[in-house]
Design an enzyme around this catalytic site. Structure first.
Site, short mmCIF file in Angstrom:
data_model
loop_
_atom_site.label_atom_id
_atom_site.label_comp_id
_atom_site.label_asym_id
_atom_site.label_seq_id
_atom_site.Cartn_x
_atom_site.Cartn_y
_atom_site.Cartn_z
N HIS A 136 -8.37 8.13 2.63
CA HIS A 136 -7.75 9.46 2.66
C HIS A 136 -8.80 10.52 2.37
O HIS A 136 -9.73 10.30 1.60
CB HIS A 136 -6.58 9.57 1.67
CG HIS A 136 -6.91 9.16 0.27
ND1 HIS A 136 -6.98 7.84 -0.11
CD2 HIS A 136 -7.18 9.90 -0.84
CE1 HIS A 136 -7.28 7.78 -1.40
NE2 HIS A 136 -7.41 9.01 -1.87
N CYS A 163 0.60 3.34 3.23
CA CYS A 163 1.30 2.69 4.35
C CYS A 163 2.81 2.93 4.22
O CYS A 163 3.49 3.18 5.22
CB CYS A 163 0.99 1.20 4.40
SG CYS A 163 -0.66 0.83 5.09
N HIS A 194 -9.09 14.29 0.94
CA HIS A 194 -8.47 15.43 0.26
C HIS A 194 -9.00 16.69 0.95
O HIS A 194 -10.22 16.83 1.13
CB HIS A 194 -8.91 15.49 -1.20
CG HIS A 194 -8.52 14.32 -2.04
ND1 HIS A 194 -7.45 14.33 -2.90
CD2 HIS A 194 -9.07 13.07 -2.18
CE1 HIS A 194 -7.36 13.18 -3.54
NE2 HIS A 194 -8.34 12.39 -3.12
N CYS A 223 0.84 -1.21 0.00
CA CYS A 223 0.00 0.00 0.00
C CYS A 223 0.88 1.25 0.00
O CYS A 223 1.71 1.45 0.90
CB CYS A 223 -0.92 -0.01 1.23
SG CYS A 223 -1.78 1.56 1.47
N HIS A 234 -6.20 3.23 0.43
CA HIS A 234 -5.97 3.49 1.86
C HIS A 234 -6.77 4.76 2.13
O HIS A 234 -6.54 5.79 1.47
CB HIS A 234 -4.47 3.68 2.12
CG HIS A 234 -4.09 3.95 3.55
ND1 HIS A 234 -3.13 3.20 4.23
CD2 HIS A 234 -4.50 4.90 4.42
CE1 HIS A 234 -3.00 3.68 5.46
NE2 HIS A 234 -3.81 4.73 5.60
P1 5GP Z 1 -7.55 9.31 -5.02
O1 5GP Z 1 -7.35 9.35 -6.50
O2 5GP Z 1 -7.41 7.89 -4.50
O3 5GP Z 1 -8.78 10.00 -4.53
O4 5GP Z 1 -6.37 10.15 -4.39
C1 5GP Z 1 -5.06 9.73 -4.34
C2 5GP Z 1 -4.19 10.96 -4.28
O5 5GP Z 1 -2.88 10.56 -3.92
C3 5GP Z 1 -4.07 11.70 -5.62
O6 5GP Z 1 -4.57 13.03 -5.48
C4 5GP Z 1 -2.58 11.65 -5.92
O7 5GP Z 1 -2.09 12.85 -6.51
C5 5GP Z 1 -1.96 11.40 -4.56
N1 5GP Z 1 -0.71 10.67 -4.62
C6 5GP Z 1 -0.46 9.54 -5.33
N2 5GP Z 1 0.80 9.13 -5.13
C7 5GP Z 1 1.36 10.03 -4.28
C8 5GP Z 1 2.68 10.14 -3.71
O8 5GP Z 1 3.58 9.33 -3.93
N3 5GP Z 1 2.90 11.19 -2.88
C9 5GP Z 1 1.93 12.12 -2.59
N4 5GP Z 1 2.27 13.13 -1.77
N5 5GP Z 1 0.68 12.04 -3.11
C10 5GP Z 1 0.41 11.01 -3.94
ZN ZN Z 2 -2.36 1.38 3.68
#
Ligand code: 5GP
Ligand code: ZN
Length: 114
Positions: free
Chosen positions: A100, A8, A102, A5, A98
């Site tokens: 999260h 993680c 925003h 993950c 995981h």
């Molecule tokens: P999701 O698309 O699952 O709602 O959000 C995942 C978020 O994680 C995205 O906005 C993406 O830019 C961010 N993200 C993905 N990989 C990384 C990383 O390695 N470092 C950081 N700081 N953010 C990441």
């Molecule tokens: Zn995780």
């Protein structure tokens, strides 16, 4: 910790990042691909897959995450407004499995969300 993950690994310090906040149960850091002038991700240290995996047993950390978000909204001067989003599942665009949240601020947001 789930070894495969990404978040993680972030909590374990295996990936460089801009840390915004950390306590015993919660971690917050800058999104690598910001969608607003301020864009942070607030996550539980415990691996929870998504909002769909929140239960009576693990929901206390979610309440704490929202306390942290309120605190950060003041510290990071989001008084003009901010948006909190948690994408859950494929059709909502969740890319990291995981939990999260925003937290985005510093521009106008439209509604409904895309
Ligand atoms: P999701 O698309 O699952 O709602 O959000 C995942 C978020 O994680 C995205 O906005 C993406 O830019 C961010 N993200 C993905 N990989 C990384 C990383 O390695 N470092 C950081 N700081 N953010 C990441
Ligand atoms: Zn995780």
């Amino acid at each position: 910790m789930m070894s495969d993950c990404l978040f993680c690994k972030i909590i374990a310090g295996e990936i460089p990042l801009k840390k915004v906040y950390e306590d015993e149960t919660v971690f917050a850091f800058a999104d690598i691909d910001p969608q607003a002038p301020t864009h942070i991700l607030v996550i539980p240290k415990e691996h929870i897959g998504s909002v769909a995996e929140v239960t009576e047993e693990n929901s206390a950390v979610v309440a704490h995450i929202f306390e942290v978000i309120a605190k950060l909204s003041k510290e990071l001067d989001m008084k003009d407004g901010f948006r909190v989003v948690s994408n859950c599942g494929e059709s909502a665009g969740q890319s990291v499995h995981h939990l999260h949240f925003h937290v985005m601020s510093g521009r106008e947001f439209t509604w409904p969300a895309g």
